[in-house]
Design an enzyme around this catalytic site. Sequence first.
Site, PDB file in Angstrom:
ATOM      1  N   SER A 103      -2.176  -0.112   1.280  1.00  0.00           N
ATOM      2  CA  SER A 103      -1.140  -0.604   0.369  1.00  0.00           C
ATOM      3  C   SER A 103      -0.297  -1.730   0.963  1.00  0.00           C
ATOM      4  CB  SER A 103      -0.229   0.531  -0.084  1.00  0.00           C
ATOM      5  OG  SER A 103       0.593   0.960   0.982  1.00  0.00           O
ATOM      6  N   LYS A 126       6.434   0.798   3.451  1.00  0.00           N
ATOM      7  CA  LYS A 126       6.549  -0.157   2.337  1.00  0.00           C
ATOM      8  C   LYS A 126       7.588  -1.214   2.693  1.00  0.00           C
ATOM      9  CE  LYS A 126       3.970   2.547  -0.254  1.00  0.00           C
ATOM     10  NZ  LYS A 126       2.577   2.272  -0.411  1.00  0.00           N
TER      11      LYS A 126
END
Length: 184
Positions: A50, A93
Amino acid sequence: MQDPGGLGVSPPAREKSGIRAWLRDLALSIGVSAFIIVFLYQPVRVEGTSMLPLLEDQDRLFINKMAFRIGDIQRGDVVVFQYPRDHSKSYIKRVIGLPGDRVRIDHGRVYVNGETKVEKYVPPRFMDDRSQPEMTIPNKEYFVMGDHRSISSDSRDFGPVERSLIYGKAAFVYWPIEQLGVVR
């Protein structure tokens, strides 16, 4: 027994002294290493894609655990946090929105406080066309997204992340050697 070298210390006493010094140095090294790992930097392994192209699956990096104890979380920081729905898992993230920010996503384009966010770290092939209505990020919470938008599970799915769940800032990739460097 006289020391053959004329120093007045017998060989067994010298050996004990050497072993004692070696054990002292080993204990000190272990103590310093433990302090660094527990309080300053922690090695972690990336699981998933991701955060491509910045971080790849199985990359090894150090996270700075003190960064947010002495400084503030900023937009653009790559953070490690406990997954809000299962605290036994950690996610990595990028911070997009800070407490009080208004965040809106329109067909993949991110707007923060009404302004289009320029995201050079998201290559066109990793963008998606998801939309999300404007939301104001609550106090002590952060809106986070993966750089590989088309496959990332992030604040678009589980909402903003509480400050108390964020425990580190990605600092330095050390493996593989080709990826060696500071995380930006």
